[in-house]
Write a protein that holds these residues in place. Structure first.
Motif, PDB file in Angstrom:
ATOM      1  N   SER A 197      -3.456  -0.977 -16.210  1.00  0.00           N
ATOM      2  CA  SER A 197      -4.158  -1.262 -14.952  1.00  0.00           C
ATOM      3  C   SER A 197      -3.508  -2.385 -14.157  1.00  0.00           C
ATOM      4  CB  SER A 197      -5.617  -1.635 -15.248  1.00  0.00           C
ATOM      5  OG  SER A 197      -5.676  -2.811 -16.043  1.00  0.00           O
ATOM      6  N   GLY A 231      -1.452  -1.796 -10.696  1.00  0.00           N
ATOM      7  CA  GLY A 231      -2.330  -1.551  -9.560  1.00  0.00           C
ATOM      8  C   GLY A 231      -2.904  -2.836  -9.007  1.00  0.00           C
ATOM      9  N   ARG A 232      -3.274  -3.752  -9.891  1.00  0.00           N
ATOM     10  CA  ARG A 232      -3.793  -5.046  -9.450  1.00  0.00           C
ATOM     11  C   ARG A 232      -2.723  -5.845  -8.710  1.00  0.00           C
ATOM     12  NH1 ARG A 232      -6.901  -6.632 -15.115  1.00  0.00           N
ATOM     13  NH2 ARG A 232      -8.683  -5.222 -14.837  1.00  0.00           N
ATOM     14  N   THR A 260      -0.141  -4.609  -7.084  1.00  0.00           N
ATOM     15  CA  THR A 260       0.100  -3.956  -5.796  1.00  0.00           C
ATOM     16  C   THR A 260      -0.999  -4.288  -4.796  1.00  0.00           C
ATOM     17  OG1 THR A 260       1.263  -2.133  -6.878  1.00  0.00           O
ATOM     18  CG2 THR A 260       0.464  -1.748  -4.645  1.00  0.00           C
ATOM     19  N   ASN A 261      -2.241  -4.266  -5.237  1.00  0.00           N
ATOM     20  CA  ASN A 261      -3.353  -4.580  -4.336  1.00  0.00           C
ATOM     21  C   ASN A 261      -3.275  -6.011  -3.832  1.00  0.00           C
ATOM     22  OD1 ASN A 261      -4.462  -2.027  -4.591  1.00  0.00           O
ATOM     23  ND2 ASN A 261      -5.817  -2.598  -6.289  1.00  0.00           N
ATOM     24  N   LYS A 262      -2.873  -6.926  -4.695  1.00  0.00           N
ATOM     25  CA  LYS A 262      -2.813  -8.340  -4.301  1.00  0.00           C
ATOM     26  C   LYS A 262      -1.666  -8.606  -3.333  1.00  0.00           C
ATOM     27  CE  LYS A 262      -2.347 -13.039  -6.126  1.00  0.00           C
ATOM     28  NZ  LYS A 262      -2.289 -13.904  -7.345  1.00  0.00           N
ATOM     29  N   TRP A 263      -0.537  -7.943  -3.534  1.00  0.00           N
ATOM     30  CA  TRP A 263       0.678  -8.269  -2.786  1.00  0.00           C
ATOM     31  C   TRP A 263       1.156  -7.131  -1.884  1.00  0.00           C
ATOM     32  CZ3 TRP A 263       2.314 -13.141  -2.711  1.00  0.00           C
ATOM     33  CH2 TRP A 263       1.944 -13.987  -3.755  1.00  0.00           C
ATOM     34  N   GLU A 264       0.277  -6.212  -1.547  1.00  0.00           N
ATOM     35  CA  GLU A 264       0.691  -5.011  -0.820  1.00  0.00           C
ATOM     36  C   GLU A 264       1.501  -5.326   0.429  1.00  0.00           C
ATOM     37  OE1 GLU A 264      -1.249  -0.867   0.958  1.00  0.00           O
ATOM     38  OE2 GLU A 264      -2.534  -2.476   0.213  1.00  0.00           O
TER      39      GLU A 264
END
Length: 207
Positions: A94, A97-98, A100-104
């Motif tokens: 997981s 994904g975390r 990517t969401n934080k640093w998109e």
């Protein structure tokens, strides 16, 4: 993982360079820098991607992650997590994904096209050129002799800074300002291990 299970003596692993990320198996930071960031982000506990996140934080703060080829560490892959962390958490499935969401937004900007100047730093006397081409030789001598080969070709006559001398530190500052003015991201040079390379490195850091 780049180089996993490969021969560490391969040349591609044996030169110092700036990188986007280094494994948390061997990261060296100043204590005050790590404290300012509050250590690893608990979002990535118990493991995986916390080192990538830290390197992204360093980048955002204007710092660099540098790969050091002479550093040696013995690392037993996943030994700690295999015995102390629940299997689902140990897999780290997981965590990407975390991250990517934080640093998109920042990750998307990494793919932006950036202009890099090919930097030829031989515009001041260096021992190599004195030996190969005669005392006092610089590339300005060739620039002065250049003539157009094709209709419409413009001779390479220096404009903003004139026939500059790279032994003068202010010149590199002026070049960095020009680079910023015209949207250049960085400079690249093929010269290493000489005063010329030091000039190129100084320009790069100034940009």
């Amino acid at each position: 993982m780049i180089g996993l299970n490969d021969d560490p003596d391969q040349p591609q692993y044996n030169y110092r360079r700036t990188v986007d990320y280094c494994s948390g198996a061997c990261l060296l930071l100043k204590t005050d820098v790590m404290r300012n960031f509050g250590g690893f982000d608990p979002l990535f506990a118990p493991a995986y991607c916390e080192d990538s996140d830290l390197c992204l934080q360093l980048r955002k703060a204007g710092l660099r992650t540098v790969y050091e080829p002479t550093a040696v560490v013995i690392h037993h892959l996943s030994v700690t997590t295999a015995y102390r962390v629940p299997p689902q958490a140990a897999s780290g499935s997981s965590q990407p994904g975390r991250l990517t969401n934080k640093w998109e937004g920042d990750l998307e900007r990494l793919t932006d096209v950036r202009l890099i100047a090919f930097y030829l730093p031989q515009y001041h006397p260096i021992p190599e050129n004195d030996q190969w081409w005669g005392t006092g030789f610089t590339e300005w001598r060739n620039v002065g002799k250049a003539v157009p080969n094709y209709v419409g070709t413009i001779s390479a006559v220096p404009a903003d800074l004139g026939y500059y001398d790279l032994r003068i530190a202010d010149v590199m500052d002026q070049q960095a300002e020009l680079a910023k003015r015209y949207g250049l991201f960085d400079s690249a040079s093929t010269t290493t291990g000489s005063p010329a390379a030091e000039c190129s490195s100084s320009l790069s850091s100034a940009c």
